[in-house]
Scaffold this motif. Structure first.
Motif, PDB file in Angstrom:
ATOM      1  N   THR A  32       0.985  -1.655  -0.019  1.00 43.44           N
ATOM      2  CA  THR A  32       0.398  -0.006   0.136  1.00 43.44           C
ATOM      3  C   THR A  32       0.959   1.349   0.243  1.00 43.44           C
ATOM      4  O   THR A  32       2.652   0.836  -0.084  1.00 43.44           O
ATOM      5  N   ARG A  33       0.525   2.338  -0.726  1.00 40.17           N
ATOM      6  CA  ARG A  33       0.829   3.429  -0.026  1.00 40.17           C
ATOM      7  C   ARG A  33       0.944   4.346   1.163  1.00 40.17           C
ATOM      8  O   ARG A  33       0.056   4.176   2.064  1.00 40.17           O
ATOM      9  N   ASN A  62      -2.141   6.332   2.325  1.00 40.79           N
ATOM     10  CA  ASN A  62      -2.880   5.096   3.003  1.00 40.79           C
ATOM     11  C   ASN A  62      -2.836   5.269   4.427  1.00 40.79           C
ATOM     12  O   ASN A  62      -4.118   5.283   4.962  1.00 40.79           O
ATOM     13  N   GLU A 106      -5.354   5.815   7.787  1.00 38.67           N
ATOM     14  CA  GLU A 106      -5.136   4.814   8.602  1.00 38.67           C
ATOM     15  C   GLU A 106      -4.717   5.158   9.870  1.00 38.67           C
ATOM     16  O   GLU A 106      -5.764   5.056  10.836  1.00 38.67           O
ATOM     17  N   THR A 134     -11.754   2.734   8.110  1.00 39.61           N
ATOM     18  CA  THR A 134     -10.741   2.121   7.397  1.00 39.61           C
ATOM     19  C   THR A 134      -9.831   2.248   6.340  1.00 39.61           C
ATOM     20  O   THR A 134     -11.530   1.923   5.306  1.00 39.61           O
ATOM     21  N   MET A 135      -9.153   2.591   5.766  1.00 42.27           N
ATOM     22  CA  MET A 135      -8.533   2.190   4.073  1.00 42.27           C
ATOM     23  C   MET A 135      -9.508   0.524   3.898  1.00 42.27           C
ATOM     24  O   MET A 135      -9.298   0.124   2.578  1.00 42.27           O
ATOM     25  N   ILE A 178     -10.208   3.616  -0.445  1.00 42.85           N
ATOM     26  CA  ILE A 178      -9.295   3.304  -0.773  1.00 42.85           C
ATOM     27  C   ILE A 178      -8.864   4.580  -2.349  1.00 42.85           C
ATOM     28  O   ILE A 178      -8.562   4.554  -3.228  1.00 42.85           O
ATOM     29  N   GLU A 179     -10.299   4.016  -3.041  1.00 40.45           N
ATOM     30  CA  GLU A 179     -10.958   4.419  -4.451  1.00 40.45           C
ATOM     31  C   GLU A 179     -10.238   5.481  -4.756  1.00 40.45           C
ATOM     32  O   GLU A 179     -10.982   6.682  -5.269  1.00 40.45           O
ATOM     33  N   LYS A 215      -8.101  12.532   0.826  1.00 43.63           N
ATOM     34  CA  LYS A 215      -8.440  11.908   2.099  1.00 43.63           C
ATOM     35  C   LYS A 215      -6.748  12.461   2.532  1.00 43.63           C
ATOM     36  O   LYS A 215      -6.855  12.336   3.534  1.00 43.63           O
ATOM     37  N   SER A 231      -8.631  13.575   6.276  1.00 43.13           N
ATOM     38  CA  SER A 231      -7.576  13.791   6.956  1.00 43.13           C
ATOM     39  C   SER A 231      -7.759  14.840   8.141  1.00 43.13           C
ATOM     40  O   SER A 231      -7.646  15.174   9.201  1.00 43.13           O
TER      41      SER A 231
END
Length: 501
Positions: free
Chosen positions: A92-93, A96, A100, A111-112, A466-467, A473, A477
């Motif tokens: 994952t990146r 993400n 999380e 959650t991602m 996640i999409e 995102k 945050s």
């Protein structure tokens, strides 16, 4: 040695990484154990070096320092917390994983990774542990940081303007040594927080839950984070008895009087006369009854009205889920779907969003507008209605009303409008980032109320975080930090008087 508050939180976070490292080592997952051990070790070394370099410096006390440290913790600590997670899950990146950890630390719980099987048991434990530490941080910060500044709901009861320090004798001692207050609050509350978590863990294991799932759910209930290693309580198979135990522990998020009397929200009368607790119980009783009546009428249309077993499970599923979303935990009962099967009617997600927006008690781990502010607005509205009938009447405040200052309702209304403006602004930004309006509204409510599971249950179809785009995102945050600290605290950080002090 008087160390900065943020440095202390950094050191505690570094030491806490040894818990998942030991857990992974016991499970013979050496790669994950190394990731957490090395990250924790580097953090401890950095903490020691900075602490040594800081030795001999005279600490600067004041109102701004602890509040700024709290803000910095929610913004920058997730970077450090994300490093072992990213090392253990390189597929994952970083963005993400940062999302999380921010979601966990702010007790949001979004959650991602919608598929729980993508993460191993140690990563699930780490998510729940970070959320649990974030809840403990808010328990302590509410009394040691926010209360002296009349923020976080205390502005409704304190006899001062939001963001200004108390001028009483207690406040002067805090200004002289805020670390003494932090230490005193930690000594009083941390053992209670840890003890309640261990007790709930043992009760859930006694009910048949796996140790890992039980400890994650226990930490999530106390922190109201809603983090689950199995995708929710409905997949744990703990039954009605296990959910009943969790519901009892959710009561601690309705009022601070359930576990402490260390703040100005504690007045005469005790828990029985506490307006927050009473309003919370009223909502937990009234809303499920309305939902049950709706499903009961729908059940007659499909010839299921006389099925008492399904009726009971439908009612219990509504009670548990309403309590969970009111406290911004976000767990859904395994019988929540039973009501839909019984009547054939779906439950509007708007109800869950409304419950999350109301939120739990002041100075608890719950998010939202908070019950005390709702009470202030209700109390003022009832008084204005009385004056329409009796314009020259003189009303006593009563035991409950004496908890509010004379302009408490006005300040509560200001906060509510700021909350509404923040909600509108974040929704607008998310739509500009490419998210549909329906999803943007759900995401905004979920982030500002710190109720992450809304993304799965408040919309027609679950939202896959996640999409989302990188900009969305980042916006979410920031919105989670804003929802955790609240708008008035962010504004207080920009107050010139605080910077001069």
């Amino acid at each position: 040695m008087a160390l900065p508050l943020f440095l202390l939180m950094f050191g505690i976070a570094s030491v806490s990484m040894m818990v998942p490292a030991l857990h992974a080592l016991v499970l013979d997952d050496e790669s994950t154990a190394r990731a957490f051990f090395y990250a924790g070790l580097l953090g401890i070394i950095a903490f020691v070096l900075i602490a040594v370099a800081h030795a001999g410096r005279k600490p600067r006390h004041g109102a701004l320092g602890p509040l700024m440290s709290l803000f910095a913790a929610f913004v920058t600590l997730p970077v450090m917390l994300a490093l072992p997670f990213l090392e253990a899950l390189p597929s994952t990146r970083f963005v993400n994983v940062y999302f999380e950890m921010t979601s966990a630390l702010t007790t949001t719980g979004a959650t991602m990774f919608s598929d729980p099987e993508r993460l191993n048991d140690t990563l699930h434990l780490w998510r729940a542990q970070v959320g649990w530490m974030g809840g403990m941080l808010m328990w302590v910060a509410a009394s040691a940081i926010l209360a002296p500044l009349h923020l976080g709901g205390f502005e409704v009861t304190a006899q001062a303007e939001p963001g200004r320090r108390d001028t009483g004798q207690g406040a002067r001692s805090v200004a002289a040594d805020p670390r003494a207050r932090l230490l005193r609050v930690c000594r009083a509350l941390v053992p209670i927080y840890v003890g309640l978590t261990l007790l709930l863990w043992l009760l859930l294991m006694a009910g048949g839950d796996r140790p890992l799932v039980a400890i994650c759910h226990a930490m999530s209930v106390l922190a109201t984070s809603g983090i689950s290693p199995v995708g929710g309580v409905q997949n744990a198979g703990i039954g009605t008895s296990g959910e009943a135990v969790m519901l009892l522990f959710m009561l601690f998020a309705l009022s601070r009087l359930t576990f402490s009397k260390d703040t100005v929200t504690a007045t005469q009368g005790g828990l029985r006369n506490d307006p927050e607790f009473r309003i919370g119980l009223f909502i937990v009783v009234a809303v499920p009854l309305v939902l049950f009546l709706r499903h009961f009428l729908g059940a007659f249309g499909v010839d299921e009205g006389d099925n008492l077993a399904k009726a009971f499970y439908a009612l219990w599923g509504a009670v548990f889920t309403v309590m969970s979303f009111l406290t911004t935990t976000g767990f859904v009962s395994e019988h929540w779907a039973a009501a839909q099967d019984w009547s054939g009617l779906a439950t509007p997600g708007l109800i869950l969003m409304g419950l999350a927006l109301i939120g739990g008690g002041v100075a608890t781990t719950a998010g939202g507008v908070k019950l005390l502010r709702v009470f202030a607005l209700y109390f003022n509205g009832a008084r204005e209605m009385e004056r329409l009938v009796h314009p020259h009447s003189v009303s006593g405040a009563g035991a409950a009303g004496r908890r509010l200052q004379s302009n408490g309702a006005f300040i509560a209304w200001i906060f509510f409008m700021l909350f509404a403006l923040s909600l509108a602004g974040i929704t607008l930004l998310l739509t500009l980032a490419g998210t549909s309006f329906d999803q943007a509204l759900v995401l905004s409510v979920a982030s500002l109320s710190t109720t992450g599971p809304l993304v799965d249950y408040a919309s027609d179809t679950p939202i896959r975080l996640i999409e989302l785009s990188l900009a969305a995102k980042a916006i979410l945050s920031g919105a989670m930090v804003l929802g955790r600290l609240e708008t008035l605290a962010i504004i207080a950080l920009l107050t010139p008087d605080l910077w001069r002090s």
